[in-house]
Write a protein that holds these residues in place. Structure first.
Motif, PDB file in Angstrom:
ATOM      1  N   UNK A 194      -8.061   0.776  -0.710  1.00 14.96           N
ATOM      2  CA  UNK A 194      -6.846  -0.022  -0.815  1.00 14.96           C
ATOM      3  C   UNK A 194      -6.913  -1.088  -1.898  1.00 14.96           C
ATOM      4  N   UNK A 195      -8.078  -1.280  -2.518  1.00 19.22           N
ATOM      5  CA  UNK A 195      -8.213  -2.349  -3.508  1.00 19.22           C
ATOM      6  C   UNK A 195      -7.277  -2.157  -4.694  1.00 19.22           C
ATOM      7  N   UNK A 196      -7.008  -0.900  -5.064  1.00 21.37           N
ATOM      8  CA  UNK A 196      -6.116  -0.655  -6.201  1.00 21.37           C
ATOM      9  C   UNK A 196      -4.705  -1.159  -5.939  1.00 21.37           C
ATOM     10  N   UNK A 197      -4.335  -1.299  -4.665  1.00 21.63           N
ATOM     11  CA  UNK A 197      -3.028  -1.855  -4.343  1.00 21.63           C
ATOM     12  C   UNK A 197      -2.868  -3.221  -4.983  1.00 21.63           C
ATOM     13  N   UNK A 208      -5.727  -4.032   5.501  1.00 30.52           N
ATOM     14  CA  UNK A 208      -5.794  -4.374   4.071  1.00 30.52           C
ATOM     15  C   UNK A 208      -6.845  -5.462   3.882  1.00 30.52           C
ATOM     16  N   UNK A 209      -8.082  -5.061   3.698  1.00 26.15           N
ATOM     17  CA  UNK A 209      -9.200  -5.995   3.669  1.00 26.15           C
ATOM     18  C   UNK A 209      -9.646  -6.327   2.245  1.00 26.15           C
ATOM     19  N   UNK A 265     -15.961   3.458  -2.668  1.00 26.83           N
ATOM     20  CA  UNK A 265     -15.450   3.567  -4.034  1.00 26.83           C
ATOM     21  C   UNK A 265     -16.363   2.807  -4.989  1.00 26.83           C
ATOM     22  N   UNK A 266     -16.643   3.404  -6.140  1.00 25.96           N
ATOM     23  CA  UNK A 266     -17.531   2.788  -7.118  1.00 25.96           C
ATOM     24  C   UNK A 266     -16.742   2.043  -8.193  1.00 25.96           C
ATOM     25  N   UNK A 314       0.834  -1.202   0.000  1.00 30.88           N
ATOM     26  CA  UNK A 314       0.000   0.000   0.000  1.00 30.88           C
ATOM     27  C   UNK A 314       0.870   1.254   0.000  1.00 30.88           C
ATOM     28  N   UNK A 315       1.881   1.269   0.849  1.00 29.55           N
ATOM     29  CA  UNK A 315       2.777   2.425   0.919  1.00 29.55           C
ATOM     30  C   UNK A 315       3.555   2.594  -0.384  1.00 29.55           C
TER      31      UNK A 315
END
Length: 335
Positions: free
Chosen positions: A164-167, A102-103, A133-134, A88-89
């Motif tokens: 965080x999903x884009x991670x 981070x779920x 987020x959509x 994520x970072x």
């Protein structure tokens, strides 16, 4: 005689393929990184992937993996990864977090060339756990980060906002050897943050996220085109383009001036990122704009199977075998 026989064979086969005889199955060949025609480095180009990945959030317990897989339609062909706080970072970079936070989990598969980005947000055990987020935001932001021609599925085993999903998406690209430029991902993540306020203000309108992200995509397209034509758009110019784009989508009056200012500032960051200098971006973002502009709700891609799932690959193989048998049968007619 042989030439005439071959020509007749090909003509008959072409006619049959154009009709209703051959099953409508699309072949999904491996795609490669599209090189930029600009003077920017190759790390600023747009990327796709060569195979499917599932990336579990580090905070998702292994006991939930089976349900997560079922929810996202993951099979044995998907390579399995985990998105951690350090990921994520690295890829998001707007503060620190923990593994427990981070779920969100994502699955990503290659799609047809020219298909852009499509995103489905799936319910977990009947619950809509991505609360903020959509699907349209995920799609456009991924495209602006340098991802294209993929289908993404997002879910979570408990309620989370979803940032965080884009991670997981970015990590899957890296695992596939397609390292995204950090300046591009940072600019795209700012667009995600910037559009959230306007979407929250219009939470009762399910069509708004698609219209907003289409407008934002069109602005980014124009800004990129202007940059490639030697013009650097200032904030006033970007605001004017955004106003027109919102009007075209019929949501100018629904988008507050403060929300527009925040979006303009994020688009300035996009203007200064390497991807805006890539000629391929203009074409690729057009495909994703078309995906999001008329979409509502969480499901942008309603096809039954993943692009390269075992079921889809079997269907393609069956169709190819059937077609080869058809050609052999036609050739025998002229022997």
């Amino acid at each position: 005689m042989k030439k005439r026989t071959l020509m007749t064979t090909l003509m008959v086969a072409a006619l049959l393929c154009g009709g209703a005889v051959v099953p409508a199955v699309q072949a999904h060949a491996d795609t490669t990184t599209q090189a930029s025609s600009s003077s920017s480095s190759t790390t600023s180009t747009t990327h796709t992937i060569s195979k499917s990945y599932v990336v579990y959030g580090a905070g998702a317990p292994e006991s939930a993996y089976s349900t997560l897989n079922s929810t996202m339609g993951v099979d044995s062909s998907f390579e399995k990864l985990t998105a951690t706080a350090s990921d994520y970072e690295k890829y998001i970079g707007n503060g620190t977090t923990t593994n427990a936070a981070m779920i969100s989990s994502v699955a990503i598969a290659p799609s047809d060339p020219g298909s852009g980005v499509r995103v489905n947000i799936k319910k977990y055990d009947g619950e809509s756990n991505i609360t903020q987020v959509t699907a349209q935001q995920y799609a456009m932001v991924a495209q602006m980060a340098g991802v294209t021609d993929v289908t993404i599925v997002v879910t979570a085993n408990r309620a989370v906002s979803g940032e965080s999903a884009l991670t997981g998406v970015y990590k899957a690209l890296a695992a596939d050897g397609q390292n995204l430029d950090s300046q591009n991902t940072s600019a795209a993540n700012q667009v995600l943050d910037a559009t959230q306020g306007a979407i929250n203000e219009n939470s009762g309108d399910s069509s708004y996220p698609g219209k907003l992200m289409a407008a934002v995509g069109n602005v980014s397209k124009q800004v990129a085109q202007d940059k490639q034509d030697g013009q650097t758009d200032d904030s006033a110019r970007i605001q004017a383009i955004l106003t027109k784009a919102l009007e075209n989508q019929g949501i100018a009056s629904k988008t507050s001036s403060s929300a527009q200012t925040t979006i303009v500032n994020a688009l300035i960051t996009f203007r200064d990122s390497p991807i805006s200098g890539s000629k391929t971006y203009v074409n690729n973002v057009t495909n994703t704009i078309n995906n999001v502009k008329n979409s509502t709700g969480d499901l942008m891609n309603k096809s039954k199977n993943w692009a390269n799932s075992e079921a889809a690959k079997t269907a393609v193989k069956d169709a190819q075998n059937w077609f080869q048998k058809l050609i052999a049968w036609i050739q025998n007619l002229f022997n």
